[in-house]
Motif scaffolding. Structure first.
Motif, PDB file in Angstrom:
ATOM      1  N   LEU A  37     108.477  48.515  94.751  1.00 47.30           N
ATOM      2  CA  LEU A  37     109.878  48.118  94.622  1.00 47.30           C
ATOM      3  C   LEU A  37     110.229  47.839  93.167  1.00 47.30           C
ATOM      4  CD1 LEU A  37     110.201  45.891  97.787  1.00 47.30           C
ATOM      5  CD2 LEU A  37     111.674  47.849  97.240  1.00 47.30           C
ATOM      6  N   TRP A  38     109.341  47.150  92.469  1.00 50.92           N
ATOM      7  CA  TRP A  38     109.567  46.828  91.056  1.00 50.92           C
ATOM      8  C   TRP A  38     109.615  48.110  90.225  1.00 50.92           C
ATOM      9  CZ3 TRP A  38     110.853  42.619  88.268  1.00 50.92           C
ATOM     10  CH2 TRP A  38     110.708  42.703  86.883  1.00 50.92           C
ATOM     11  N   ASN A  41     112.833  50.296  91.098  1.00 52.21           N
ATOM     12  CA  ASN A  41     114.153  49.714  90.870  1.00 52.21           C
ATOM     13  C   ASN A  41     114.320  48.965  89.552  1.00 52.21           C
ATOM     14  OD1 ASN A  41     115.558  50.238  93.523  1.00 52.21           O
ATOM     15  ND2 ASN A  41     113.637  49.334  94.188  1.00 52.21           N
ATOM     16  N   GLY A  45     111.624  52.348  86.567  1.00 49.37           N
ATOM     17  CA  GLY A  45     112.776  52.855  87.308  1.00 49.37           C
ATOM     18  C   GLY A  45     112.562  54.306  87.712  1.00 49.37           C
ATOM     19  N   TRP A  46     113.231  54.705  88.777  1.00 51.64           N
ATOM     20  CA  TRP A  46     113.042  56.068  89.283  1.00 51.64           C
ATOM     21  C   TRP A  46     113.509  57.108  88.263  1.00 51.64           C
ATOM     22  CZ3 TRP A  46     117.038  59.412  89.644  1.00 51.64           C
ATOM     23  CH2 TRP A  46     118.326  58.891  89.667  1.00 51.64           C
ATOM     24  N   THR A  57     119.586  58.909  94.132  1.00 51.23           N
ATOM     25  CA  THR A  57     120.404  57.759  94.546  1.00 51.23           C
ATOM     26  C   THR A  57     120.818  57.857  96.015  1.00 51.23           C
ATOM     27  OG1 THR A  57     122.425  58.814  93.740  1.00 51.23           O
ATOM     28  CG2 THR A  57     121.276  57.338  92.215  1.00 51.23           C
ATOM     29  N   LEU A  60     117.661  56.447  97.820  1.00 51.92           N
ATOM     30  CA  LEU A  60     117.067  55.221  97.309  1.00 51.92           C
ATOM     31  C   LEU A  60     117.220  54.061  98.286  1.00 51.92           C
ATOM     32  CD1 LEU A  60     115.485  54.405  94.848  1.00 51.92           C
ATOM     33  CD2 LEU A  60     117.621  53.773  93.730  1.00 51.92           C
ATOM     34  N   ASN A  64     114.018  52.119  99.715  1.00 49.17           N
ATOM     35  CA  ASN A  64     113.889  50.679  99.490  1.00 49.17           C
ATOM     36  C   ASN A  64     113.785  49.921 100.809  1.00 49.17           C
ATOM     37  OD1 ASN A  64     113.828  50.584  96.676  1.00 49.17           O
ATOM     38  ND2 ASN A  64     116.049  50.509  96.511  1.00 49.17           N
TER      39      ASN A  64
END
Length: 153
Positions: A37-38, A41, A45-46, A57, A60, A64
């Motif tokens: 998750l960290w 996001n 970041g992706w 997006t 996402l 998540n």
């Protein structure tokens, strides 16, 4: 464990790992989900992944959700993990994971540089195997839930 020495028509159930091993597994899984998750996001970041497109997006949220559901259920299982709760947890996490895999298949937010190898085809195969495996996993979790036991571990 199913053994060759069991009487015909009878099988022994596989015993579950001991409570320390199970809780260690839940803790490791929860730590992995927090890290995922960290990294998706927050940092890096992706967007830092070169083969992910702006269409990421669109998936996402469900990706998540899959990580968050698994995290919450692993934390819950750290406190108590009776077989039926474990089976319900497996059912829910696999179902949400399946939804994420299907979204990834449909949107396909990947773009690979031409390099002589068909990475897109490989990713499609991996997603397809994941979708099929998730469907089987849901059936197994349903059987475990109905039987009131976790027959796999």
């Amino acid at each position: 464990m199913t053994t060759a020495t069991a009487p015909a028509g009878r099988r022994r159930r596989r015993s579950r790992p001991d409570v320390v091993a199970r809780r260690t597994g839940y803790a490791v899984a929860a730590a992995f989900q927090v890290a995922m998750l960290w990294s998706v996001n927050v940092w890096p970041g992706w967007e830092a992944v070169p083969f992910l497109t702006g269409e990421t997006t669109q998936v996402l949220g469900i990706v998540n959700a899959s990580l968050l559901v698994a995290l919450v259920l692993d934390v819950l299982l750290l406190a108590a993990d009776p077989p039926q709760l474990k089976a319900l947890s497996d059912l829910v996490t696999t179902a949400v994971g399946l939804a994420a895999l299907i979204a990834l298949w449909r949107v396909f937010p990947f773009a690979f540089a031409d390099g002589g190898f068909d990475w897109a085809l490989l990713v499609r195969w991996v997603l397809g195997v994941g979708i099929a495996g998730s469907a089987v996993g849901i059936l197994v979790a349903l059987v475990d839930l109905v039987r009131g036991s976790d027959s796999r571990s």
